[in-house]
Design a protein around this motif. Sequence first.
Motif, PDB file in Angstrom:
ATOM      1  N   LYS A 652       0.813  -1.215   0.000  1.00  0.00           N
ATOM      2  CA  LYS A 652       0.000   0.000   0.000  1.00  0.00           C
ATOM      3  C   LYS A 652       0.849   1.268   0.000  1.00  0.00           C
ATOM      4  CE  LYS A 652      -4.149  -2.104   1.930  1.00  0.00           C
ATOM      5  NZ  LYS A 652      -5.187  -2.057   2.996  1.00  0.00           N
ATOM      6  N   ALA A 653       1.977   1.276   0.711  1.00  0.00           N
ATOM      7  CA  ALA A 653       2.836   2.465   0.721  1.00  0.00           C
ATOM      8  C   ALA A 653       4.197   2.111   1.299  1.00  0.00           C
ATOM      9  CB  ALA A 653       2.201   3.588   1.533  1.00  0.00           C
ATOM     10  N   PHE A 654       5.274   2.647   0.691  1.00  0.00           N
ATOM     11  CA  PHE A 654       6.613   2.505   1.254  1.00  0.00           C
ATOM     12  C   PHE A 654       7.528   3.529   0.602  1.00  0.00           C
ATOM     13  CE2 PHE A 654       7.343   0.305  -2.677  1.00  0.00           C
ATOM     14  CZ  PHE A 654       8.713   0.361  -2.918  1.00  0.00           C
ATOM     15  N   ASN A 655       8.681   3.749   1.199  1.00  0.00           N
ATOM     16  CA  ASN A 655       9.703   4.658   0.674  1.00  0.00           C
ATOM     17  C   ASN A 655      10.848   3.856   0.074  1.00  0.00           C
ATOM     18  OD1 ASN A 655       8.395   7.062   1.415  1.00  0.00           O
ATOM     19  ND2 ASN A 655       9.272   6.981   3.484  1.00  0.00           N
ATOM     20  N   GLU A 656      11.220   4.210  -1.160  1.00  0.00           N
ATOM     21  CA  GLU A 656      12.373   3.606  -1.817  1.00  0.00           C
ATOM     22  C   GLU A 656      13.598   4.483  -1.563  1.00  0.00           C
ATOM     23  OE1 GLU A 656      13.931   2.537  -6.352  1.00  0.00           O
ATOM     24  OE2 GLU A 656      12.253   3.913  -6.026  1.00  0.00           O
ATOM     25  N   TYR A 657      14.735   3.817  -1.334  1.00  0.00           N
ATOM     26  CA  TYR A 657      15.988   4.529  -1.094  1.00  0.00           C
ATOM     27  C   TYR A 657      16.960   4.190  -2.220  1.00  0.00           C
ATOM     28  CZ  TYR A 657      14.022   5.199   3.548  1.00  0.00           C
ATOM     29  OH  TYR A 657      13.188   5.540   4.577  1.00  0.00           O
ATOM     30  N   ILE A 658      17.506   5.237  -2.879  1.00  0.00           N
ATOM     31  CA  ILE A 658      18.359   5.045  -4.044  1.00  0.00           C
ATOM     32  C   ILE A 658      19.711   5.705  -3.789  1.00  0.00           C
ATOM     33  CG2 ILE A 658      18.563   5.376  -6.540  1.00  0.00           C
ATOM     34  CD1 ILE A 658      15.554   5.748  -6.667  1.00  0.00           C
ATOM     35  N   ASP A 659      20.795   4.936  -3.992  1.00  0.00           N
ATOM     36  CA  ASP A 659      22.142   5.485  -3.820  1.00  0.00           C
ATOM     37  C   ASP A 659      22.384   6.613  -4.820  1.00  0.00           C
ATOM     38  OD1 ASP A 659      22.632   3.666  -1.857  1.00  0.00           O
ATOM     39  OD2 ASP A 659      23.778   2.280  -3.098  1.00  0.00           O
ATOM     40  N   ASN A 660      23.016   7.664  -4.340  1.00  0.00           N
ATOM     41  CA  ASN A 660      23.314   8.833  -5.175  1.00  0.00           C
ATOM     42  C   ASN A 660      24.825   9.044  -5.193  1.00  0.00           C
ATOM     43  OD1 ASN A 660      23.432  11.181  -6.596  1.00  0.00           O
ATOM     44  ND2 ASN A 660      22.155  12.384  -5.211  1.00  0.00           N
ATOM     45  N   TYR A 661      25.473   8.583  -6.255  1.00  0.00           N
ATOM     46  CA  TYR A 661      26.920   8.696  -6.358  1.00  0.00           C
ATOM     47  C   TYR A 661      27.374  10.126  -6.647  1.00  0.00           C
ATOM     48  CZ  TYR A 661      27.049   3.575  -6.543  1.00  0.00           C
ATOM     49  OH  TYR A 661      26.923   2.242  -6.260  1.00  0.00           O
ATOM     50  N   ASP A 662      26.439  10.984  -7.017  1.00  0.00           N
ATOM     51  CA  ASP A 662      26.784  12.382  -7.290  1.00  0.00           C
ATOM     52  C   ASP A 662      26.883  13.217  -6.016  1.00  0.00           C
ATOM     53  OD1 ASP A 662      26.785  11.895 -10.029  1.00  0.00           O
ATOM     54  OD2 ASP A 662      24.632  12.306 -10.199  1.00  0.00           O
ATOM     55  N   GLU A 663      26.369  12.694  -4.917  1.00  0.00           N
ATOM     56  CA  GLU A 663      26.350  13.465  -3.672  1.00  0.00           C
ATOM     57  C   GLU A 663      26.871  12.621  -2.514  1.00  0.00           C
ATOM     58  OE1 GLU A 663      22.575  15.230  -2.901  1.00  0.00           O
ATOM     59  OE2 GLU A 663      22.311  15.961  -4.947  1.00  0.00           O
ATOM     60  N   ASP A 664      28.109  12.122  -2.674  1.00  0.00           N
ATOM     61  CA  ASP A 664      28.780  11.375  -1.607  1.00  0.00           C
ATOM     62  C   ASP A 664      27.933  10.215  -1.088  1.00  0.00           C
ATOM     63  OD1 ASP A 664      31.025  13.057  -1.716  1.00  0.00           O
ATOM     64  OD2 ASP A 664      30.068  14.505  -0.366  1.00  0.00           O
ATOM     65  N   TYR A 665      27.243   9.522  -2.023  1.00  0.00           N
ATOM     66  CA  TYR A 665      26.479   8.320  -1.691  1.00  0.00           C
ATOM     67  C   TYR A 665      25.297   8.577  -0.769  1.00  0.00           C
ATOM     68  CZ  TYR A 665      30.583   6.090  -3.734  1.00  0.00           C
ATOM     69  OH  TYR A 665      31.589   5.737  -4.579  1.00  0.00           O
ATOM     70  N   ILE A 666      24.890   9.831  -0.626  1.00  0.00           N
ATOM     71  CA  ILE A 666      23.693  10.120   0.168  1.00  0.00           C
ATOM     72  C   ILE A 666      22.475   9.581  -0.586  1.00  0.00           C
ATOM     73  CG2 ILE A 666      22.227  11.939   1.108  1.00  0.00           C
ATOM     74  CD1 ILE A 666      24.741  13.638   1.430  1.00  0.00           C
TER      75      ILE A 666
END
Length: 794
Positions: A652-666
């Motif tokens: 029904k609902a959740f948050n996906e987390y995606i690695d961001n190599y452009d911003e120090d892996y935040i």
Amino acid sequence: MKKLLGTMAAILMAATVFAQVTITGTVLNEQQQPLDGATVTLQVNGKKQNSIATGKDGHFEFTNILTGANCIVQVQYIGLAAKEQSFTATANTNFQLVLSASPFLLEPLEVKSIRASDKAPFTKTDITKQQLAKLNTGQDIPFLLNQTPSVVVNSDAGNGIGYTGIRIRGTDATRINVTLNGIPYNDAESHSTYFVDLPDFASSVNSIQVQRGVGTSTNGSGAFGATINMSTNEFNELPYAESNNGAGSFNTFKNTIKVGSGLLNNHFTIDARVSRITSDGYVDRAASNLHSFYFSPAYTSKNTSIRLNVFSGKEKTYQSWYGLPEALLTTNRTYNAAGTEKAGEPYNNQTDNYQQDHYQLFFNQVLNNRLKLNIASFLTRGKGYYEEYKAEQDFAKYGLGNYVINNDTLTATDLVRQRWLSNYFYGQTFSLQYKHLVDEITFGGSWSTYEGKHYGQIIWANAGIPKDYEYYRYPATKTDVNFYAKWLRQLSTQWNVFGDLQYRRVVHDMQGFEGNADLAIKRSFNFFNPKAGISYYKNGWHLYASYALAHREPNRDDFQAALSEQPKFETLHDVELGIDKKTATYNWAATFYFMNYNNQLVLTGKINDVGSYTRINVPSSYRTGIELQGGVVFAKWINATANLTLSSNKIKAFNEYIDNYDEDYIQKTVAHSNTNIAFAPAVIGGAALNITPCKNAEISVMGKYVGRQYMDNTQNSARQLNSYLVQDIRCVYSLKNIVFKQWDFIVQVNNLFNKMYAPNGYTYPYYYGGQLINDNYYYPMAGTNFMATVNIKF
């Protein structure tokens, strides 16, 4: 897809008009008293059609039997010898069947206590020894279940040998409870089921029951989608010897020898088997070298049976679990990245090596004509490792300082490491079964202890690391205790009600994890799992409704997080509504299910406090659908079966987390709602057409359709597995009393039309250069391939 659905609809809805007869009868004991509750099974042309229970007058009736059909009526009653009556259905017939006292206790009580009976209001499929014999050409157990409803299978090596996987109603093997003779088989920590450690186990299995949904209370990890119960404890009164040999694509060979003593000195039997399966696999270097044995002596008398099972599986497989990069899917489908960190040729021993030994001791006792007791003790010993070549490994990663040689400082080295798992899993199961008149009551349970050691060794390095250096060791224990009580009551000749209460306590104690040696976790869980239902039987009709509550503890990987981020247990509410109709010429069934999850653990891409990708609890998700099955006997020489699952599987609902190599892996966070659960296709279908062109031959044409699947929970079309339709064909020809007792020749061609498909994969999305990259990997299946076997009964 339209052709498949049309074919299945035609089979399911086919109207048949044949001349039909009715068979009636009465079951009596030697004192000529009618037997209430005897199980009467009708087989028509070698296939089970229906099972019914006699009433208080011992009467039974089967209608709508096709004229000219070859039939067998089998009668079973507790404490009495089973009886068969063969006949040809030429006219209405009435039988009087008298059962005599049995000199042996033949019933597998350890299985009966946890399986769903024909009267229980649960969704199930039973697979017989005869069906398994035709299917077993060397592929792993998941592939033998491929044609059962709601099943999707996959294989790392691409040909069904080696590491294989199964999903039922979209749930993977970690959520499927598996028992061997009522004894838990799932790995206690990961909940995974490694069928590769049971090579050719199907050759010793006499029956399999697959329950979909929560099912009845069982032993071991909680069923969160299905249960698979396998039984090997078969009584063979006559001596036998059998040799099964096969060869096929990818240098695949299967060799099996089975022998049995038959009854010795009126009380003893011995059954044994040895097997070997080897294959190069479809994927490059995905070779398997599998060995196993099974040994089972038993003592049986009228009221007592004692059986010892000792069996073992040893596997060596070249790793093929990295998957195929999407860029190579159409150009180099057999590429395998394993071992390629080594310069030049891939490392030749990038292998998985494991041996699992099982010891099972069963004691069954008839206490009186109403009570039976079963006690089983077990020990499973597992030990093995996987070996891999790793390049440019930092010394610090292995707890070592930099290496200085000739005034040069080295910070990294190439090395070969082995990651070991050594464990003992032991315990007991028991059941006390009561049956009298209209009541069947079972009280049972189990206790088990798992003691495991995870450790790693470096067996070679370019420099700086001594041979056999141990760089981690993390012990873990788990205890599991459960008690259950089941009550099946016959309200009338048509109505039955069922109740099932289970209490389960689980305690985990883990001292360290890889990458976090100081993390110690001790968690305990207490679960109460009630189940209830009602069923109705009359004139071949069967209707049922049930509700079941299940709970499930997290697995080892889930616990690798700070105490503030520890996972919650999962909860499942399962509602099943079913209806089916069986006659001698056709059958059909429809099951509606609704499986509602609270706090289901799913991957979201989130990295926990120790830098590991971890599953998190999502508050609400569900699986719901309808399963349709059907079969029709068009004539004595041709019949067809089909099944179709239509489902909706949503978070029904959740948050996906995606690695961001452009911003120090935040990590970036993306909110999702009402998305499809990963690896849960909305459509799964299977169909088979079976033709008997002459007396000793059978041809089966089988089809399997699996709809689109997503590799994560975002319902992103860029991270999907395409739908596929695959057809197989199997030809069986038998000869009897030519030199040997029987010859069975089996040839099976898989993927007849060379479909290029992948039923499994994984995805790793990340941001780089301002763009979202979907890094997809797939596990492709082989194109057209075959296996031919010759089975000889001496």
